[in-house]
Design an enzyme around this catalytic site. Sequence first.
Site, PDB file in Angstrom:
ATOM      1  N   CYS A 226       5.159  -6.876   3.948  1.00 31.06           N
ATOM      2  CA  CYS A 226       6.217  -6.867   4.969  1.00 31.06           C
ATOM      3  C   CYS A 226       5.745  -7.608   6.233  1.00 31.06           C
ATOM      4  O   CYS A 226       5.499  -8.799   6.187  1.00 31.06           O
ATOM      5  CB  CYS A 226       6.687  -5.442   5.243  1.00 31.06           C
TER       6      CYS A 226
ATOM      7  N   HIS B 134       8.480  -3.925  -0.095  1.00 29.15           N
ATOM      8  CA  HIS B 134       7.512  -2.829  -0.091  1.00 29.15           C
ATOM      9  C   HIS B 134       7.216  -2.402  -1.524  1.00 29.15           C
ATOM     10  O   HIS B 134       7.976  -1.609  -2.096  1.00 29.15           O
ATOM     11  CB  HIS B 134       8.063  -1.639   0.706  1.00 29.15           C
TER      12      HIS B 134
ATOM     13  N   GLU C  92       5.070  -0.398  -2.549  1.00 29.48           N
ATOM     14  CA  GLU C  92       4.766   1.041  -2.562  1.00 29.48           C
ATOM     15  C   GLU C  92       6.028   1.905  -2.583  1.00 29.48           C
ATOM     16  O   GLU C  92       5.966   3.106  -2.826  1.00 29.48           O
ATOM     17  CB  GLU C  92       3.883   1.410  -1.360  1.00 29.48           C
TER      18      GLU C  92
END
Length: 197
Positions: A77, A179, A181
Site C-alpha cells: 500500500c 493488502h 494480509e
Amino acid sequence: MKTVIIKYNAGNIRSVLFALERLGVEGVVTDDPEEIRAADKVIFPGVGEASSAMRYLKERKLDQLITSLEQPVLGICLGMQLMCKYSEENDTPCMGIFDVDVKKFTSPVDNLLKIPQIGWNNITGLYSTMFEHVPENSYMYFVHSYYAALGADTVATANYVINYSAALQKDNFYAVQFHPEKSATEGAKILENFLKL
C-alpha cells in the site's frame, strides 16, 4: 528464517503480523538498522500520508537503509508508493526504487466510482514469482486515493478510473498496492510466495 516488518509512523503492522502468524511465521517489528539488515525477508507496510511518512524515514535514514537492502523486500500500500519515484500527495519525492510516479485518482465524469477506492478489485497481467499459483483476475482488497502509474516494473494491473500498477517488481524489491494480509486465500498465497523467495 527471520522476517522483519519495518516499524515507522505509517505502518499497518498488526494485520500483517496476524497474516504471518496464520502462515506459521513469527514477524519481528523493528526500526533497528542492524536487525533489518540481518533479516531474510523485509516487509514495508503502510497506511497514511506520503510526505509525513517520508519525513520520518529520512530523519532516521531508513530511506537509505531500505534502498540498500539486498534480501527480498515487500512494500504494501503506502509502502509501495514510497518505493516509487515521486508522489503527488503533498508533492513528495520518494525513494525511487521504481521509476514510476504516484498520482491521485481524479473523479470520473459519471461519478459512479468513489475516491478513495475501498474494497475488492481484480488484478490482471500477473507476471512475477510472487503470483505463482494465484489465478488471473483474482480479487484483492484495496484502500487508496493514489495509484502508481504503469511502467517497466509493473507486474500486475488493476483498473479503477484508470489502469494502474497493482504490483511492481525490480530486482529484490516487490510491492503491491492492495493488502495481501486482508485478501483471503489468494492474498495469503502471495505472502507465502514472497516468504519462499
